[in-house]
Scaffold this motif. Sequence first.
Motif, PDB file in Angstrom:
ATOM      1  N   SER A 176       0.891   4.126  -3.073  1.00 35.30           N
ATOM      2  CA  SER A 176       0.547   5.542  -2.858  1.00 35.30           C
ATOM      3  C   SER A 176       1.695   6.459  -3.259  1.00 35.30           C
ATOM      4  N   HIS A 177       2.921   6.044  -2.997  1.00 40.36           N
ATOM      5  CA  HIS A 177       4.063   6.881  -3.361  1.00 40.36           C
ATOM      6  C   HIS A 177       4.284   6.902  -4.871  1.00 40.36           C
ATOM      7  N   LYS A 221       1.927   6.789  -7.122  1.00 41.40           N
ATOM      8  CA  LYS A 221       0.947   7.749  -7.634  1.00 41.40           C
ATOM      9  C   LYS A 221       1.433   9.183  -7.426  1.00 41.40           C
ATOM     10  N   VAL A 234       0.839  -1.203   0.000  1.00 38.60           N
ATOM     11  CA  VAL A 234       0.000   0.000   0.000  1.00 38.60           C
ATOM     12  C   VAL A 234       0.871   1.249   0.000  1.00 38.60           C
TER      13      VAL A 234
END
Length: 303
Positions: free
Chosen positions: A171-172, A174, A167
């Motif tokens: 997120s990083h 993106k 996860v």
Amino acid sequence: MGSAGLARLHGLFATYKPPGLKWKHLRDTVEMQLLKGLNAGKPPAPEQRVCFLLGPMEGSEGKELTLTATSVPTLTNHPLVCGPEFTSLKVGVGHRLDTRASGVLVLGVGHGCRLLTDMYNAHLTKDYTVLGLLGKATDDFCEDGQLVEKTTYDHVTREKLDRILAVIQGSHQKALVMYSNLDLKTQEAYEMAVRGLIRPTNKSPMLITSIRCRHFAPPEFLLEVQCMHETQKQLRRLVHEIGLELKTTAVCSQVRRTRDGFFMLDDALLRTQWDLHSIQDAIQAAAPRVAAELEKSLRPVLG
């Protein structure tokens, strides 16, 4: 030795910074060793000049004096008169490591300091190994900090940790696309993504391009992190946040940089190798790779 030795010192090289040593002290030590090596060469033979010395005339039994032309050395340029030839040297430091951290620290000498700026503008990724310890929290996220809380960690499994790391990485990634200002629907952006050349256009928060667990033996776990624009304190905070996501606590006991851009651990000079000849050889060996990698990395950014 001095001028010839200095000509081979312009460039970049990597050192290994041990934990507990400040980066500035390392830089000063390297500069001192380089100056010592440059000034250690045998000084050139002094120039000769003609001097007329007063002395007794031959056959005059010392009563009559005369001037005799004699060649004597000129000592105005001797190191004991004017001091050492080199008294300072331009040595720059790349992406810094704090006192607790260890690993690859890149330095630039002379014109190589400009290359440090190019490395910064290329937004190159760096690799770290981060050792975490489950079960307690401290005020500075370090194992030797002031204890704030102790918790149990029997419920933590490798699978739960891997899910949280996935996860975080997603997120990083993106965020990396957002800070790169690229339209991923274009062919150019696709080719850059395949080659791993997507970079932020400006300074950004810490961005993690890859994170995985290399070893899990509670309470210890070892992470391998590839990131950019990070500080070592942010990596320690990351361990703390991972602990919270696992419904426990965690502190960081070690941060070690294993790669900085195109410099690996194998390229890093140990403390016993911080001398003139070893650094000259390291700079000359790295020069072609530095030029090629910087050109490849900066071309998409400049384009």
